[in-house]
Scaffold this motif. Structure first.
Motif, short mmCIF file in Angstrom:
data_model
loop_
_atom_site.label_atom_id
_atom_site.label_comp_id
_atom_site.label_asym_id
_atom_site.label_seq_id
_atom_site.Cartn_x
_atom_site.Cartn_y
_atom_site.Cartn_z
N PRO A 56 47.25 -22.42 19.80
CA PRO A 56 46.46 -21.79 18.72
C PRO A 56 46.36 -22.69 17.50
N THR A 112 35.32 -22.44 20.99
CA THR A 112 36.62 -21.78 21.07
C THR A 112 37.28 -21.67 19.71
N SER A 113 37.23 -22.75 18.92
CA SER A 113 37.92 -22.73 17.63
C SER A 113 37.28 -21.76 16.65
N GLU A 115 35.56 -19.08 17.40
CA GLU A 115 35.82 -17.71 17.85
C GLU A 115 37.26 -17.32 17.55
N GLU A 116 38.16 -18.28 17.57
CA GLU A 116 39.58 -17.98 17.35
C GLU A 116 39.86 -17.56 15.92
N ALA A 293 46.58 -10.68 20.02
CA ALA A 293 46.12 -11.33 21.24
C ALA A 293 46.48 -10.48 22.45
N GLU A 307 37.76 -10.52 26.36
CA GLU A 307 37.13 -11.63 25.67
C GLU A 307 35.81 -11.20 25.02
N GLU A 310 36.66 -9.19 21.81
CA GLU A 310 37.17 -10.04 20.74
C GLU A 310 36.05 -10.89 20.15
N LYS A 311 35.21 -11.43 20.99
CA LYS A 311 34.11 -12.27 20.50
C LYS A 311 33.14 -11.45 19.68
#
Length: 390
Positions: A56, A112-113, A115-116, A293, A307, A310-311
């Motif tokens: 992460p 990815t970053s 969205e994180e 998470a 997923e 979360e997105k």
């Protein structure tokens, strides 16, 4: 192949500081680019394994910042302790450069970053790391300066008087080294704040900052209108006026400007209600944003569903934060329109602010799990009162 030897000369240390500072400038530029979805090809979900999944972002920032603190402290001590030892400083600088490269790499915008962390937190982290890079670059500049003193055998008057010739950092630079080290530590603390706050803490802090800007602007507008009332009452008293009155008359809001004054009063009322929206959103939506998470078991059984949810939430959060950030900026333009006595432009900007505030509520009127709650009911009442303000 014989082992690589560490350079031991001041000249090598000077060259390293120059090349490293050039690299840091490039890294700073790479972090200046706004968040954007990467166009590069990314591994498919099926091809990604636990071994290739990066840690992460906040976890990486936490570990690298701790290492950077330790390395900076050691380098500072080496620099301040005579004689100057390039063989000890050189590897410390190269190791720290690797640490900084890791910090920057984890913040390189990718699907990815973003969205994180979301755009707001990602931007806050990039800004904090850019400051770290700049602070470390300034410390390197001092390393180069000390190395040049040693290389050329130059000292200042204080050094010659105390007998500290060619032994290390000059007295004139000691305070600068300590100060530069302190700045690096302060910048590391800023990164640690983002890490500690996480997504929820950062978006809450940003929303509160933006609300503060909004409230200040509203108060200034209200005071401006009241000052013009006072000016009208005092008009004609005493002298025929002074130079300030003559050149300031262009942005005076007189009692005869009834349309402008009504617009100002309406704007202040509506903007205050928009300020209340920030408070409600912070309490009912930002502080409750789901960031836990999913467990490995849930990933295995419901990976696709988890997923997607979360997105979707992160995209909604990004939209909300963009609106909350933009409203104070529009209010600043609105204030300028009032000061220019441009009623038409002020009216347009007020409508934009109002529209953005309503939109901010609408996109999160239901809870993060898609259900109506206390905020949903409050939002309906607020909208009704807001639209009724004349």
């Amino acid at each position: 192949m014989p082992p690589k030897t560490t350079p031991t000369t001041a000249a090598s240390l000077i060259d390293l500081t120059h090349t490293t500072r050039t690299l840091l400038t490039h890294l700073q530029s790479s972090l200046t680019t706004p968040n954007a979805t990467s166009t590069s090809t990314t591994p498919s979900q099926d091809a990604t394994t636990s071994e290739t999944t990066p840690p992460p972002i906040l976890e990486t920032l936490k570990s690298t910042t701790a290492l950077l603190r330790a390395n900076t402290t050691t380098l500072s001590l080496l620099l301040l302790t005579p004689p100057l030892t390039p063989s000890a400083l050189y590897p410390k600088i190269t190791t720290t450069t690797d640490i900084l490269l890791t910090m920057v790499a984890c913040l390189t915008p990718t699907p990815t970053s973003t969205e994180e962390l979301g755009d707001t937190v990602h931007s806050a982290a990039r800004l904090a790391v850019r400051r770290v890079l700049n602070a470390w670059s300034e410390l390197l500049a001092l390393v180069g300066r000390v190395a040049e003193r040693v290389q050329h055998g130059t000292t200042d008057a204080t050094d010659r008087k105390s007998g500290k010739v060619d032994k290390g950092v000059a007295e004139a630079d000691r305070a600068a080294v300590l100060a530069a080290t302190g700045v690096v530590w302060e910048c590391c603390e800023a990164v640690e704040v983002v890490v500690a706050d996480g997504v929820v803490g950062t978006v809450v802090r940003k929303a509160q900052e933006w609300r503060g800007v909004l409230v200040d602007a509203v108060n200034e507008l209200k005071e401006w209108g009241e000052e013009e009332d006072d000016d009208e009452e005092e008009e004609g008293v005493g002298s025929d006026g002074d130079e300030d009155d003559l050149f300031g008359a262009g942005n005076k809001l007189g009692k005869g400007d009834s349309e402008m004054r009504r617009l100002l009063e309406r704007s202040v009322k509506k903007l205050r209600m928009v300020g209340v929206v920030y408070q409600a959103l912070v309490k009912r939506r930002l502080r409750t944003f789901p960031v836990t998470a999913p467990t490995s078991a849930s990933k295995a059984s419901k990976e696709g569903e988890v997923e997607v949810v979360e997105k979707s939430n992160m995209q909604t959060l990004d939209q909300l934060m963009a609106l909350l950030k933009g409203i104070p900026e529009t209010v600043d333009e609105l204030a300028s329109a009032f000061y220019d006595l441009d009623a038409e432009e002020a009216g347009k900007l007020l409508e934009k602010v109002c529209g953005d505030a309503v939109k901010a509520i609408q996109i999160v009127e239901k809870s993060w799990d898609g259900k109506e709650d206390e905020f949903s009911a409050w939002a309906g009442k607020w909208r009704g009162n807001f639209e009724g303000v004349e």
